[in-house]
Design a protein around this motif. Structure first.
Motif, PDB file in Angstrom:
ATOM      1  N   LEU A 148       0.848  -1.200   0.000  1.00 49.09           N
ATOM      2  CA  LEU A 148       0.000   0.000   0.000  1.00 49.09           C
ATOM      3  C   LEU A 148       0.882   1.248   0.000  1.00 49.09           C
ATOM      4  CD1 LEU A 148      -3.031   0.989   0.477  1.00 49.09           C
ATOM      5  CD2 LEU A 148      -2.326   1.299   2.835  1.00 49.09           C
ATOM      6  N   ILE A 149       0.664   2.122  -0.950  1.00 51.32           N
ATOM      7  CA  ILE A 149       1.487   3.333  -1.045  1.00 51.32           C
ATOM      8  C   ILE A 149       0.728   4.527  -0.521  1.00 51.32           C
ATOM      9  CG2 ILE A 149       2.512   4.970  -2.664  1.00 51.32           C
ATOM     10  CD1 ILE A 149       4.321   2.893  -3.000  1.00 51.32           C
ATOM     11  N   SER A 150      -0.551   4.610  -0.853  1.00 53.82           N
ATOM     12  CA  SER A 150      -1.330   5.742  -0.362  1.00 53.82           C
ATOM     13  C   SER A 150      -2.813   5.418  -0.416  1.00 53.82           C
ATOM     14  CB  SER A 150      -1.034   6.990  -1.194  1.00 53.82           C
ATOM     15  OG  SER A 150      -1.666   8.099  -0.601  1.00 53.82           O
ATOM     16  N   LEU A 174      -5.081  11.578 -11.331  1.00 56.81           N
ATOM     17  CA  LEU A 174      -4.338  10.649 -12.192  1.00 56.81           C
ATOM     18  C   LEU A 174      -2.842  10.925 -12.101  1.00 56.81           C
ATOM     19  CD1 LEU A 174      -6.673  10.378 -15.322  1.00 56.81           C
ATOM     20  CD2 LEU A 174      -6.267   8.660 -13.541  1.00 56.81           C
ATOM     21  N   ASP A 175      -2.460  12.208 -12.052  1.00 56.94           N
ATOM     22  CA  ASP A 175      -1.041  12.558 -11.891  1.00 56.94           C
ATOM     23  C   ASP A 175      -0.505  12.016 -10.575  1.00 56.94           C
ATOM     24  OD1 ASP A 175      -1.025  13.844 -14.280  1.00 56.94           O
ATOM     25  OD2 ASP A 175      -1.034  15.889 -13.464  1.00 56.94           O
ATOM     26  N   SER A 176      -1.306  12.159  -9.533  1.00 59.15           N
ATOM     27  CA  SER A 176      -0.894  11.683  -8.217  1.00 59.15           C
ATOM     28  C   SER A 176      -0.683  10.165  -8.229  1.00 59.15           C
ATOM     29  CB  SER A 176      -1.945  12.114  -7.179  1.00 59.15           C
ATOM     30  OG  SER A 176      -2.080  11.188  -6.148  1.00 59.15           O
ATOM     31  N   ILE A 177      -1.604   9.452  -8.867  1.00 57.88           N
ATOM     32  CA  ILE A 177      -1.467   7.990  -8.941  1.00 57.88           C
ATOM     33  C   ILE A 177      -0.237   7.610  -9.757  1.00 57.88           C
ATOM     34  CG2 ILE A 177      -2.539   5.873  -9.830  1.00 57.88           C
ATOM     35  CD1 ILE A 177      -5.290   7.187  -9.157  1.00 57.88           C
ATOM     36  N   THR A 178      -0.020   8.340 -10.857  1.00 62.65           N
ATOM     37  CA  THR A 178       1.164   8.076 -11.686  1.00 62.65           C
ATOM     38  C   THR A 178       2.448   8.259 -10.876  1.00 62.65           C
ATOM     39  OG1 THR A 178      -0.037   8.845 -13.621  1.00 62.65           O
ATOM     40  CG2 THR A 178       2.352   8.739 -13.820  1.00 62.65           C
ATOM     41  N   ALA A 179       2.477   9.329 -10.083  1.00 58.26           N
ATOM     42  CA  ALA A 179       3.665   9.598  -9.261  1.00 58.26           C
ATOM     43  C   ALA A 179       3.865   8.475  -8.237  1.00 58.26           C
ATOM     44  CB  ALA A 179       3.528  10.946  -8.564  1.00 58.26           C
TER      45      ALA A 179
END
Ligand SMILES: Nc1nc2c(ncn2[C@@H]2O[C@H](COP(=O)(O)OP(=O)(O)OP(=O)(O)O)[C@@H](O)[C@H]2O)c(=O)[nH]1
Ligand SMILES: [Mg+2]
Length: 109
Positions: free
Chosen positions: A12-14, A94-99
């Protein structure tokens, strides 16, 4: 059950905590958020259904929520304001998930 999952899920990352922007801060949500903080589980807050109230009400709701969060912690989480109807906040999430995905890949190389 959800808490066990969040505590024991190794990759789990976030967590994204979805909150209906129309409701004032609910004790049950604040308790859950504070629990995430105590456990050191990274999370962001995603306010949903932002199209259902005026822009002004959105801003004041977010400010109100921040105030509530600052009562128990000094730092604020990343906050997204979204509407699935209007696709508001979509790119940001989506940017946050990509990061996070990149981070995950780096960690597991
Ligand atoms: N206008 C608007 N409607 C939404 C939005 N998100 C969900 N809905 C609608 O709300 C209803 C419930 O959808 P869900 O996907 O269960 O969304 P939820 O956030 O779990 O909302 P609740 O179940 O109502 O707590 C559906 O009719 C959706 O179309 C939004 O951002 N804007
Ligand atoms: Mg639902």
């Amino acid at each position: 059950m959800i808490r066990d999952y969040l505590k024991f899920r190794k990759n789990l990352i976030s967590v994204y905590v979805l909150i209906d922007i129309r409701l004032e801060a609910q004790a049950i949500d604040i308790r859950f958020i504070n629990w995430l903080r105590e456990k050191g589980i990274p999370f962001s807050i995603v306010f949903t259904k932002a199209d259902k109230i005026s822009k002004q009400k959105v801003s004041s709701a977010v400010e109100q929520y921040k105030k509530e969060l600052l009562k128990s912690w000094e730092e604020l989480p990343v906050i997204f304001v979204t509407s699935s109807e209007k696709k508001l906040g979509r790119d940001e999430i989506l940017d946050s998930i990509t990061a996070f995905n990149k981070e995950y890949k780096t960690l597991n190389r």
